[in-house]
Motif scaffolding. Sequence first.
Motif, mmCIF file in Angstrom:
data_model
loop_
_atom_site.group_PDB
_atom_site.id
_atom_site.type_symbol
_atom_site.label_atom_id
_atom_site.label_comp_id
_atom_site.label_asym_id
_atom_site.label_seq_id
_atom_site.Cartn_x
_atom_site.Cartn_y
_atom_site.Cartn_z
ATOM 1 N N SER A 414 0.871 -1.180 0.000
ATOM 2 C CA SER A 414 0.000 0.000 0.000
ATOM 3 C C SER A 414 0.903 1.222 0.000
ATOM 4 N N GLY A 416 1.170 5.513 0.054
ATOM 5 C CA GLY A 416 0.586 6.825 0.303
ATOM 6 C C GLY A 416 1.435 7.910 -0.331
ATOM 7 N N ASP A 434 2.168 9.303 5.568
ATOM 8 C CA ASP A 434 1.825 8.164 6.419
ATOM 9 C C ASP A 434 0.307 7.990 6.493
ATOM 10 N N ALA A 436 -1.859 8.942 4.259
ATOM 11 C CA ALA A 436 -2.323 8.456 2.961
ATOM 12 C C ALA A 436 -2.058 6.961 2.817
ATOM 13 N N MET A 437 -0.913 6.515 3.308
ATOM 14 C CA MET A 437 -0.587 5.086 3.217
ATOM 15 C C MET A 437 -1.567 4.257 4.050
ATOM 16 N N TYR A 438 -1.884 4.729 5.254
ATOM 17 C CA TYR A 438 -2.830 3.987 6.076
ATOM 18 C C TYR A 438 -4.248 4.044 5.486
ATOM 19 N N ALA A 440 -4.762 3.891 2.317
ATOM 20 C CA ALA A 440 -4.707 2.843 1.296
ATOM 21 C C ALA A 440 -4.894 1.468 1.928
ATOM 22 N N THR A 449 -2.736 5.673 -2.701
ATOM 23 C CA THR A 449 -3.656 6.706 -2.212
ATOM 24 C C THR A 449 -2.868 7.982 -1.979
ATOM 25 N N ARG A 450 -3.445 9.126 -2.326
ATOM 26 C CA ARG A 450 -2.773 10.399 -2.118
ATOM 27 C C ARG A 450 -3.421 11.149 -0.961
ATOM 28 N N PHE A 451 -2.648 12.009 -0.361
ATOM 29 C CA PHE A 451 -3.151 12.839 0.722
ATOM 30 C C PHE A 451 -3.711 14.132 0.130
ATOM 31 N N ALA A 457 -7.647 11.945 2.798
ATOM 32 C CA ALA A 457 -7.025 10.986 1.888
ATOM 33 C C ALA A 457 -8.067 10.501 0.894
#
Length: 465
Positions: A414, A416, A434, A436-438, A440, A449-451, A457
């Motif tokens: 995943s 971000g 971080d 954004a990654m969570y 995803a 996934t982008r912030f 997000a």
Amino acid sequence: MSEPAGAVGDVASTRHRQRSAYPIFGNRRISTKIISVALAVASVFAAVGVVGLMGNRDLTEHQDHQYRTNVMALSRMAAVRSAVSAQQEAVLSHILSDEGFHRRNYELIIARTDAAMDVNLAELHHIELARTQVVALTAFEGTVRLWRSARDVGLTASRAGNRNQATSIMLVRSAAVARSLKDRADALLGQLVEAVALGVRNAQASSRNAERLTLLLLILGGLVAVALAVVAARTISRPIRETMDVLARVARGDLSHQVEVRTKDEIGQMGNSLNDTLAILRDAFEQLQHSASHDGLTGLANRALLRERLNAAAPHALSGVPVAMLFIDLDGFKEINDRHGHAAGDQLLVAVSHRLLAAVRGADTVARLGGDEFAVLLDGMDTEEDTYAVADRLLESIQEAVPYEGTELHPRASIGVAMWRGDIDVEQLMQNADLAMYAAKTSGKGKVTRFDDWTAAVPLDVRVG
């Protein structure tokens, strides 16, 4: 017996140069006519040779022993200091982590660093240290025993699930011991560094004394034959001055130069010994610098180096050049570790590292933040869309199968993505990536996934513009 043609040519060339520069040496008739003077000159230069050879030999042996002793001690203590830092970080991480792979990994780190400290401390006892260094080493070992006792109590509480008690032990009651451990290690390291510098200064003084003695004897010989004295000065004084110059640079912290060795005599041996010592010092410092800024398993940048690169990229972000921070977390990594073992997990991490490096530009930075978390700094992309394209490419590359002992490991990840326009600090940028990654991971994993400043997000497939 005739000499080889090459040797004859070299000797003839040398003699020709000597006759060209110093006609008195090529004028054999004058030499035979003034044989009594020549014998006197020979006696003076014989004395010069004997004194110079003996002095240079002693100096070479002393410098070689001193340098090797100090550099070896410095290298061993630097390894101990690195192990101390790694262990203290692992102990705190153990306390703050839950039961599972990470905690077992921290216990392995603690065991490895204990072994590294024991081996290097034992080696230090076999090195001829100065008395003050022995006292400092003894004090440091005493602090190590105190630290291990406090650490074991804290780890016992941590293993029992008493995180608050373990935290209190390590961060409150044992904080002074932990600080003292680092302080004593730093103090001993400082003494060893000073010993190397002192050795350099002593070598400079010895070289100056040898030069003065040599020049004094050469002046005596020069009263009889000035030309011979000049030749002697060229063959003896020049390499000594060059050695002094290199030693002066070393005293200032410049290890990039070395002595040009032209002969195989004692001066040449001294130059070779100094060059070998400088090479050992350069390697030791480079290893220290590299280990301080890179991950030990993958060779990628660590979190500290990533922050430096982020600070360096700040002017680009402020000027409007697209700069992006990508946080990557491997999905299902714990299951791979549990099923195939830690060796498989390590191989998977290395394979993912290689893929990340291959998928970005040389100007970008790939870092391992710890465990199965990675970060990629994209500095100077043409457009923001290029950033998302790179993120998609990274995701696709990561998820290719990794061969392992006749089977295949199937990593997933995943990712971000957080764009940086210079309007926030480095900490906030990393926090955005971080988050954004969570996002995803919680929305299904295996995606990018982008912030977004307004919606926290959002998936890439709903990105606008």
